[in-house]
Design a protein around this motif. Structure first.
Motif, mmCIF file in Angstrom:
data_model
loop_
_atom_site.group_PDB
_atom_site.id
_atom_site.type_symbol
_atom_site.label_atom_id
_atom_site.label_comp_id
_atom_site.label_asym_id
_atom_site.label_seq_id
_atom_site.Cartn_x
_atom_site.Cartn_y
_atom_site.Cartn_z
ATOM 1 N N ARG A 33 0.835 -1.211 0.000
ATOM 2 C CA ARG A 33 0.000 0.000 0.000
ATOM 3 C C ARG A 33 0.867 1.257 0.000
ATOM 4 O O ARG A 33 0.608 2.219 -0.738
ATOM 5 N N LYS A 36 2.293 1.754 -3.516
ATOM 6 C CA LYS A 36 1.332 2.198 -4.533
ATOM 7 C C LYS A 36 0.952 3.661 -4.349
ATOM 8 O O LYS A 36 0.785 4.388 -5.331
ATOM 9 N N THR A 37 0.848 4.115 -3.107
ATOM 10 C CA THR A 37 0.491 5.518 -2.876
ATOM 11 C C THR A 37 1.543 6.475 -3.425
ATOM 12 O O THR A 37 1.241 7.624 -3.726
ATOM 13 N N SER A 41 5.573 0.146 -8.151
ATOM 14 C CA SER A 41 4.702 -0.987 -8.486
ATOM 15 C C SER A 41 5.395 -2.340 -8.506
ATOM 16 O O SER A 41 4.731 -3.359 -8.674
ATOM 17 N N ARG A 58 -5.631 -7.851 3.249
ATOM 18 C CA ARG A 58 -6.418 -6.875 4.010
ATOM 19 C C ARG A 58 -5.684 -5.553 4.173
ATOM 20 O O ARG A 58 -6.285 -4.485 4.074
ATOM 21 N N VAL A 61 -5.125 -2.957 0.932
ATOM 22 C CA VAL A 61 -6.254 -2.130 0.535
ATOM 23 C C VAL A 61 -6.343 -2.066 -0.990
ATOM 24 O O VAL A 61 -6.707 -3.033 -1.614
ATOM 25 N N SER A 62 -5.966 -0.955 -1.618
ATOM 26 C CA SER A 62 -6.110 -0.817 -3.077
ATOM 27 C C SER A 62 -4.855 -1.255 -3.833
ATOM 28 O O SER A 62 -4.749 -1.022 -5.034
ATOM 29 N N ALA A 63 -3.911 -1.895 -3.143
ATOM 30 C CA ALA A 63 -2.658 -2.303 -3.782
ATOM 31 C C ALA A 63 -2.561 -3.816 -3.929
ATOM 32 O O ALA A 63 -1.470 -4.358 -4.029
ATOM 33 N N ASN A 64 -3.706 -4.478 -3.982
ATOM 34 C CA ASN A 64 -3.689 -5.938 -4.121
ATOM 35 C C ASN A 64 -3.031 -6.391 -5.415
ATOM 36 O O ASN A 64 -2.458 -7.473 -5.484
ATOM 37 N N ASN A 65 -3.084 -5.569 -6.457
ATOM 38 C CA ASN A 65 -2.420 -5.936 -7.704
ATOM 39 C C ASN A 65 -0.910 -6.074 -7.509
ATOM 40 O O ASN A 65 -0.276 -6.896 -8.167
#
Length: 168
Positions: A33, A36-37, A41, A58, A61-65
């Motif tokens: 996370r 990514k912020t 990558s 968990r 958050v939005s960095a599961n890729n």
């Protein structure tokens, strides 16, 4: 007011964040996370104790890729293969003859190299940091200035701080 100038995504795409010997899957997710912020990558894991793991998912958050695309290897040499610069982040004082920089001072040369070649930023495990053997594979030691009575930062916090300096 001065505009904020940030590193381009093409340059940041050539920077690998390498986590060695992580014990807690939550730290892997939190580090993803943090990456990514700031526009990073490429995540590589060396000898993670538990991965994949739901706790990593968990906390990502939005960095599961980044977790999905993470490269997992058994040796740091494989993780940094092909890199033209390797920066090892560690709070421990070393007697190994290696260049030592702070995060802000490492950002400019790392980004200059990343304009045309791969760069790795290597972090050690939560309990002991980078081993001397792993540090031998690094060109430069990066030390985050901290309180001498409490030098060790949380792994994800360290990744966030380094990622921020690279982004800026």
């Amino acid at each position: 007011m001065n505009p904020v100038v940030t590193a381009g995504f093409d340059t940041l795409a050539r920077i690998r964040v390498v986590l060695c010997d992580t014990l807690e899957p939550s730290n892997i997710g939190a580090a993803a996370r943090a990456m990514k912020t700031m526009g990073l990558s490429r995540l590589t894991l060396v000898r993670p104790k538990q991965f994949p793991h739901g706790m990593a998912v968990r906390l990502a958050v939005s960095a599961n890729n980044l977790l999905d695309d993470a490269v997992v290897v058994t040796e740091l040499a494989a993780a940094v293969a092909g890199c033209h610069a390797v920066y090892g982040v560690s709070a421990r004082q070393r007697k190994i003859p290696v260049r030592v920089l702070g995060p802000r001072d490492m950002a400019a040369p790392a980004l200059a190299t990343a304009q045309s070649a791969d760069v790795a930023v290597v972090f050690g495990g939560e309990e002991a940091g980078l081993s001397n053997d792993d540090l031998q594979l690094c060109d430069t030691l990066v030390q985050i200035p901290s309180n001498p009575q409490c030098r060790s930062l949380n792994l994800a916090a360290s990744v966030q701080l380094i990622a921020y300096e690279l982004r800026m």
